[in-house]
Design a protein around this motif. Structure first.
Motif, short mmCIF file in Angstrom:
data_model
loop_
_atom_site.label_atom_id
_atom_site.label_comp_id
_atom_site.label_asym_id
_atom_site.label_seq_id
_atom_site.Cartn_x
_atom_site.Cartn_y
_atom_site.Cartn_z
N LEU A 92 13.54 -5.94 4.47
CA LEU A 92 12.94 -6.05 5.90
C LEU A 92 11.66 -6.97 5.53
O LEU A 92 11.37 -7.49 6.32
N LYS A 93 10.81 -6.48 4.51
CA LYS A 93 9.64 -7.10 4.48
C LYS A 93 9.91 -8.70 4.17
O LYS A 93 9.16 -9.61 4.86
N GLN A 94 10.90 -8.93 3.49
CA GLN A 94 11.26 -10.45 3.29
C GLN A 94 11.59 -11.18 4.28
O GLN A 94 11.31 -12.34 4.77
N ASP A 95 12.32 -10.35 5.29
CA ASP A 95 12.87 -10.89 6.66
C ASP A 95 11.68 -11.19 7.44
O ASP A 95 11.69 -12.28 8.07
N VAL A 96 10.68 -10.46 7.48
CA VAL A 96 9.72 -10.61 8.26
C VAL A 96 8.82 -11.76 7.93
O VAL A 96 8.26 -12.71 8.64
N LEU A 97 8.48 -12.00 6.48
CA LEU A 97 7.82 -12.91 5.90
C LEU A 97 8.41 -14.31 6.27
O LEU A 97 7.62 -15.10 6.41
N ASN A 98 9.63 -14.39 5.79
CA ASN A 98 10.19 -15.37 6.23
C ASN A 98 10.16 -16.00 7.72
O ASN A 98 9.97 -17.14 7.93
N VAL A 100 7.95 -15.06 9.95
CA VAL A 100 6.59 -15.44 10.22
C VAL A 100 6.09 -16.83 9.73
O VAL A 100 5.44 -17.21 10.30
N ASN A 101 6.69 -16.96 8.53
CA ASN A 101 6.11 -18.02 7.67
C ASN A 101 6.88 -19.31 8.51
O ASN A 101 6.16 -20.58 8.21
N GLU A 102 7.90 -19.28 9.17
CA GLU A 102 8.42 -20.45 9.94
C GLU A 102 7.85 -20.75 10.88
O GLU A 102 7.75 -22.02 11.34
N ASP A 103 7.19 -19.75 11.70
CA ASP A 103 6.38 -20.07 13.04
C ASP A 103 4.92 -19.39 13.06
O ASP A 103 4.89 -18.25 12.83
N SER A 104 4.34 -20.29 13.26
CA SER A 104 2.58 -19.90 13.17
C SER A 104 2.03 -19.88 14.65
O SER A 104 0.81 -19.64 14.85
N GLY A 110 3.59 -12.33 17.62
CA GLY A 110 3.64 -11.28 18.27
C GLY A 110 4.86 -10.62 18.49
O GLY A 110 5.30 -9.45 18.20
N VAL A 111 5.70 -11.46 18.94
CA VAL A 111 7.01 -11.13 19.35
C VAL A 111 8.04 -10.81 18.21
O VAL A 111 8.78 -9.69 17.86
N THR A 112 7.73 -11.48 17.06
CA THR A 112 8.52 -11.10 15.98
C THR A 112 8.02 -9.97 15.22
O THR A 112 8.86 -9.16 14.81
N ILE A 113 6.54 -9.78 15.35
CA ILE A 113 6.01 -8.38 14.98
C ILE A 113 6.90 -7.13 15.49
O ILE A 113 7.32 -6.11 14.88
N ILE A 114 6.61 -7.43 16.89
CA ILE A 114 7.48 -6.14 17.68
C ILE A 114 8.98 -6.01 17.45
O ILE A 114 9.33 -4.92 17.29
N LYS A 115 9.30 -6.97 17.08
CA LYS A 115 10.81 -6.95 16.74
C LYS A 115 11.23 -6.56 15.55
O LYS A 115 11.94 -5.35 15.42
N TYR A 116 10.40 -6.58 14.46
CA TYR A 116 10.40 -5.88 13.22
C TYR A 116 9.88 -4.38 13.24
O TYR A 116 10.52 -3.61 12.25
N GLU A 117 9.08 -4.32 13.94
CA GLU A 117 8.43 -2.95 14.25
C GLU A 117 9.77 -2.02 14.77
O GLU A 117 10.07 -1.06 14.13
N LYS A 118 10.37 -2.57 15.64
CA LYS A 118 11.46 -1.94 16.22
C LYS A 118 12.89 -1.39 15.06
O LYS A 118 13.25 -0.43 14.89
N LYS A 119 12.85 -2.77 14.16
CA LYS A 119 13.80 -2.56 13.11
C LYS A 119 13.44 -1.51 12.22
O LYS A 119 14.01 -1.02 11.49
#
Length: 184
Positions: A92-98, A100-104, A110-119
């Motif tokens: 899950l950490k790798q998915d988040v980092l990948n 997040v690093n694609e889009d700055s 913020g949307v990505t962080i919320i999505k992964y927080e739910k996951k």
């Protein structure tokens, strides 16, 4: 008179032969029924022959396992489940980092962080269910053999400490990552 005597002999012959055949059928049916009733049913012989002179009785009650055997079995399951959990978290950490690093872009970040927080919340719920299931089976096995349930409580406390530690490590990693992002 001879005719009457002959008729009586014929009638007697018919009656006797009919009676004998009837009696024969009756006896034959009774014998067959007796044989069916008294034929020993194949009993569920619980013994399994291993060789000519040795058999194993399956109905023997298993011996009571030692408390240390049960405890080590469930501690091993606990460690396997813990490793599986850590692997899921790392993925899950790798998915988040990948992602997040694609889009700055801060908005999509913020949307990505919320999505992964739910996951992460869903993953935590699933992991809690698995551990609770492990604790319940452990508890029932200890009760089944009449042992104290203290080892389950100890393992539950270990789980709580491990969970807290993993969460703290993740928060520290996230804070370190945020600090790194601020520098750029």
């Amino acid at each position: 008179m001879r005719m009457i005597l002959l008729a009586l002999v014929i009638i007697a012959y018919v009656v006797v032969t009919s009676g004998l055949s009837y009696f024969d059928r009756l006896v034959k049916n009774e014998v067959e029924q007796d044989l069916e009733e008294h034929v020993p049913q194949e009993e569920n012989d619980s013994r399994k022959w291993v060789d000519e002179a040795l058999y194993i009785d399956e109905l023997e009650q298993p011996t009571k396992p030692k408390l240390t055997d049960i405890t080590s079995k469930y501690e091993s399951k606990f460690e396997n489940l813990k490793q599986e959990t850590i692997d899921h978290i790392e993925q899950l950490k790798q998915d988040v980092l990948n992602e997040v690093n694609e889009d700055s872009n801060p908005l999509t970040l913020g949307v990505t962080i919320i999505k992964y927080e739910k996951k992460a919340d869903e993953l935590e719920r699933q992991i809690d269910e698995k551990f609770n299931e492990l604790f319940q089976t452990y508890l029932s096995e200890l009760k089944q053999f009449g042992y104290t349930t203290n080892p389950v409580k100890q393992l539950e406390r270990k789980y709580s400490r491990t969970k807290r530690s993993i969460k703290n490590d993740l928060v520290q990693e996230a804070n370190a990552w945020i600090e790194d992002q601020k520098r750029f």
